[in-house]
Design a protein around this motif. Structure first.
Motif, PDB file in Angstrom:
ATOM      1  N   SER A 170     -43.258  24.393  16.038  1.00  0.00           N
ATOM      2  CA  SER A 170     -44.353  23.828  16.501  1.00  0.00           C
ATOM      3  C   SER A 170     -44.054  22.698  17.542  1.00  0.00           C
ATOM      4  O   SER A 170     -44.743  22.348  18.621  1.00  0.00           O
ATOM      5  N   ALA A 171     -42.991  21.846  17.109  1.00  0.00           N
ATOM      6  CA  ALA A 171     -42.408  20.773  18.035  1.00  0.00           C
ATOM      7  C   ALA A 171     -41.914  21.503  19.565  1.00  0.00           C
ATOM      8  O   ALA A 171     -42.294  20.613  20.555  1.00  0.00           O
ATOM      9  N   LEU A 172     -41.385  22.265  19.312  1.00  0.00           N
ATOM     10  CA  LEU A 172     -40.787  22.975  20.671  1.00  0.00           C
ATOM     11  C   LEU A 172     -42.009  23.430  21.384  1.00  0.00           C
ATOM     12  O   LEU A 172     -41.653  23.859  22.672  1.00  0.00           O
ATOM     13  N   ALA A 173     -42.998  23.838  20.893  1.00  0.00           N
ATOM     14  CA  ALA A 173     -44.028  24.640  21.595  1.00  0.00           C
ATOM     15  C   ALA A 173     -44.718  23.407  22.367  1.00  0.00           C
ATOM     16  O   ALA A 173     -45.669  23.848  23.236  1.00  0.00           O
TER      17      ALA A 173
ATOM     18  N   GLY B 235     -40.490  35.093  25.795  1.00  0.00           N
ATOM     19  CA  GLY B 235     -40.541  33.809  26.533  1.00  0.00           C
ATOM     20  C   GLY B 235     -40.131  32.607  26.147  1.00  0.00           C
ATOM     21  O   GLY B 235     -40.154  31.557  26.741  1.00  0.00           O
ATOM     22  N   TRP B 236     -39.506  32.786  24.876  1.00  0.00           N
ATOM     23  CA  TRP B 236     -39.103  31.450  24.376  1.00  0.00           C
ATOM     24  C   TRP B 236     -37.536  31.228  24.746  1.00  0.00           C
ATOM     25  O   TRP B 236     -36.895  31.982  24.999  1.00  0.00           O
ATOM     26  N   GLY B 237     -37.426  29.657  24.764  1.00  0.00           N
ATOM     27  CA  GLY B 237     -35.963  29.416  24.884  1.00  0.00           C
ATOM     28  C   GLY B 237     -35.209  29.375  23.648  1.00  0.00           C
ATOM     29  O   GLY B 237     -35.351  29.932  22.546  1.00  0.00           O
ATOM     30  N   ARG B 238     -33.690  29.299  23.908  1.00  0.00           N
ATOM     31  CA  ARG B 238     -32.833  29.621  22.700  1.00  0.00           C
ATOM     32  C   ARG B 238     -32.916  28.462  21.688  1.00  0.00           C
ATOM     33  O   ARG B 238     -32.981  29.079  20.491  1.00  0.00           O
ATOM     34  N   ALA B 239     -33.402  27.429  21.759  1.00  0.00           N
ATOM     35  CA  ALA B 239     -33.844  26.375  20.598  1.00  0.00           C
ATOM     36  C   ALA B 239     -35.041  27.037  19.628  1.00  0.00           C
ATOM     37  O   ALA B 239     -34.912  26.993  18.406  1.00  0.00           O
ATOM     38  N   LYS B 240     -35.946  27.426  20.374  1.00  0.00           N
ATOM     39  CA  LYS B 240     -37.008  27.949  19.706  1.00  0.00           C
ATOM     40  C   LYS B 240     -36.609  29.230  18.823  1.00  0.00           C
ATOM     41  O   LYS B 240     -37.261  29.584  17.899  1.00  0.00           O
TER      42      LYS B 240
ATOM     43  N   TYR C 282     -37.960  42.142  16.117  1.00  0.00           N
ATOM     44  CA  TYR C 282     -36.484  41.920  15.770  1.00  0.00           C
ATOM     45  C   TYR C 282     -36.038  41.233  16.698  1.00  0.00           C
ATOM     46  O   TYR C 282     -36.298  41.093  18.143  1.00  0.00           O
ATOM     47  N   MET C 283     -34.807  40.571  16.307  1.00  0.00           N
ATOM     48  CA  MET C 283     -33.904  39.519  17.331  1.00  0.00           C
ATOM     49  C   MET C 283     -32.379  39.949  16.714  1.00  0.00           C
ATOM     50  O   MET C 283     -32.037  39.875  15.687  1.00  0.00           O
ATOM     51  N   LEU C 284     -31.848  40.422  17.984  1.00  0.00           N
ATOM     52  CA  LEU C 284     -30.349  40.533  17.613  1.00  0.00           C
ATOM     53  C   LEU C 284     -29.355  39.410  17.962  1.00  0.00           C
ATOM     54  O   LEU C 284     -29.825  39.007  19.347  1.00  0.00           O
ATOM     55  N   ARG C 285     -28.317  38.905  17.700  1.00  0.00           N
ATOM     56  CA  ARG C 285     -27.468  38.299  18.436  1.00  0.00           C
ATOM     57  C   ARG C 285     -26.452  39.122  18.852  1.00  0.00           C
ATOM     58  O   ARG C 285     -25.783  39.769  18.157  1.00  0.00           O
ATOM     59  N   CYS C 286     -26.000  38.920  20.151  1.00  0.00           N
ATOM     60  CA  CYS C 286     -25.057  39.949  21.112  1.00  0.00           C
ATOM     61  C   CYS C 286     -23.909  39.064  20.830  1.00  0.00           C
ATOM     62  O   CYS C 286     -23.599  38.078  20.555  1.00  0.00           O
ATOM     63  N   ARG C 287     -22.616  40.043  20.967  1.00  0.00           N
ATOM     64  CA  ARG C 287     -21.228  39.524  21.100  1.00  0.00           C
ATOM     65  C   ARG C 287     -21.002  38.253  21.746  1.00  0.00           C
ATOM     66  O   ARG C 287     -20.432  37.392  21.412  1.00  0.00           O
ATOM     67  N   ASP C 288     -21.677  37.982  22.683  1.00  0.00           N
ATOM     68  CA  ASP C 288     -21.555  36.874  23.798  1.00  0.00           C
ATOM     69  C   ASP C 288     -22.426  35.601  23.283  1.00  0.00           C
ATOM     70  O   ASP C 288     -22.378  34.607  24.027  1.00  0.00           O
ATOM     71  N   GLY C 289     -23.307  35.868  22.262  1.00  0.00           N
ATOM     72  CA  GLY C 289     -23.832  34.876  21.732  1.00  0.00           C
ATOM     73  C   GLY C 289     -25.333  34.918  22.075  1.00  0.00           C
ATOM     74  O   GLY C 289     -26.250  33.848  21.688  1.00  0.00           O
ATOM     75  N   SER C 290     -25.833  35.748  23.174  1.00  0.00           N
ATOM     76  CA  SER C 290     -27.235  35.598  23.652  1.00  0.00           C
ATOM     77  C   SER C 290     -27.911  36.562  22.586  1.00  0.00           C
ATOM     78  O   SER C 290     -27.435  37.224  21.666  1.00  0.00           O
ATOM     79  N   TYR C 291     -29.405  36.448  22.831  1.00  0.00           N
ATOM     80  CA  TYR C 291     -30.323  36.886  21.872  1.00  0.00           C
ATOM     81  C   TYR C 291     -31.025  38.056  22.468  1.00  0.00           C
ATOM     82  O   TYR C 291     -31.397  38.141  23.834  1.00  0.00           O
ATOM     83  N   TYR C 292     -31.405  39.041  21.798  1.00  0.00           N
ATOM     84  CA  TYR C 292     -32.195  40.242  22.403  1.00  0.00           C
ATOM     85  C   TYR C 292     -33.366  40.404  21.307  1.00  0.00           C
ATOM     86  O   TYR C 292     -33.100  40.333  20.277  1.00  0.00           O
ATOM     87  N   VAL C 293     -34.576  40.515  21.869  1.00  0.00           N
ATOM     88  CA  VAL C 293     -35.621  40.679  21.109  1.00  0.00           C
ATOM     89  C   VAL C 293     -36.345  41.833  21.584  1.00  0.00           C
ATOM     90  O   VAL C 293     -36.493  42.434  22.427  1.00  0.00           O
ATOM     91  N   GLY C 294     -36.738  42.963  20.340  1.00  0.00           N
ATOM     92  CA  GLY C 294     -37.339  43.982  20.719  1.00  0.00           C
ATOM     93  C   GLY C 294     -38.324  44.241  19.578  1.00  0.00           C
ATOM     94  O   GLY C 294     -38.518  43.458  18.578  1.00  0.00           O
ATOM     95  N   SER C 295     -38.902  45.424  19.419  1.00  0.00           N
ATOM     96  CA  SER C 295     -39.955  45.988  18.363  1.00  0.00           C
ATOM     97  C   SER C 295     -39.635  47.435  18.225  1.00  0.00           C
ATOM     98  O   SER C 295     -38.944  48.124  19.257  1.00  0.00           O
ATOM     99  N   THR C 296     -39.912  47.943  17.164  1.00  0.00           N
ATOM    100  CA  THR C 296     -39.681  49.343  16.962  1.00  0.00           C
ATOM    101  C   THR C 296     -40.228  49.761  15.481  1.00  0.00           C
ATOM    102  O   THR C 296     -40.881  48.913  14.823  1.00  0.00           O
ATOM    103  N   TRP C 297     -40.470  50.896  15.351  1.00  0.00           N
ATOM    104  CA  TRP C 297     -40.953  51.681  14.055  1.00  0.00           C
ATOM    105  C   TRP C 297     -39.937  51.639  13.134  1.00  0.00           C
ATOM    106  O   TRP C 297     -40.274  51.606  11.847  1.00  0.00           O
ATOM    107  N   ASP C 298     -38.594  51.911  13.580  1.00  0.00           N
ATOM    108  CA  ASP C 298     -37.562  52.239  12.362  1.00  0.00           C
ATOM    109  C   ASP C 298     -36.225  51.059  12.576  1.00  0.00           C
ATOM    110  O   ASP C 298     -35.549  51.462  13.676  1.00  0.00           O
ATOM    111  N   LEU C 299     -36.396  50.149  11.926  1.00  0.00           N
ATOM    112  CA  LEU C 299     -35.480  49.019  12.288  1.00  0.00           C
ATOM    113  C   LEU C 299     -34.121  49.284  12.070  1.00  0.00           C
ATOM    114  O   LEU C 299     -33.114  49.182  12.978  1.00  0.00           O
TER     115      LEU C 299
END
Length: 104
Positions: free
Chosen positions: A87-90, A69-74, A5-22
């Protein structure tokens, strides 16, 4: 079920994680109290912007690590479901720049 999953934080940054119970995990990030990640604790509230179900937690974790490991645009292309942009950004930067100058 395992998710990446990916979260957008209050400051506009992104957090990526994984879980059993979303649902529980997103709630944990927003509650704080030591339940969410240290990164999101000072960036609440967070909003779920993308998630993907996987058959195995190992696969969800591996995808989490890849996206970290991906940048913001990707990451934003993933949120949009824009696989052409991903694909293009890769491609290496030098290849993308060369294609922009000489597309043929």
């Amino acid at each position: 079920m395992p998710y990446a999953y990916m979260l957008r934080c209050r400051d506009g940054s992104y957090y990526v994680g994984s879980t059993w119970d979303l649902d529980r995990r997103v709630a944990d990030h927003n509650l704080g109290q030591g339940l969410g990640a240290a990164y999101t604790s000072s960036r609440r509230p967070v909003v779920l912007v993308w998630s993907q179900h996987f058959d195995r937690i190992e696969d969800a974790f591996a995808f989490e690590k890849r996206v970290q490991g991906w940048g913001r645009a990707k990451r934003e292309a993933l949120i949009r479901g824009d696989w052409d942009a991903i694909s293009a950004l890769a491609r290496r930067r030098s290849v993308r720049e060369r294609e922009a100058v000489d597309p043929g």
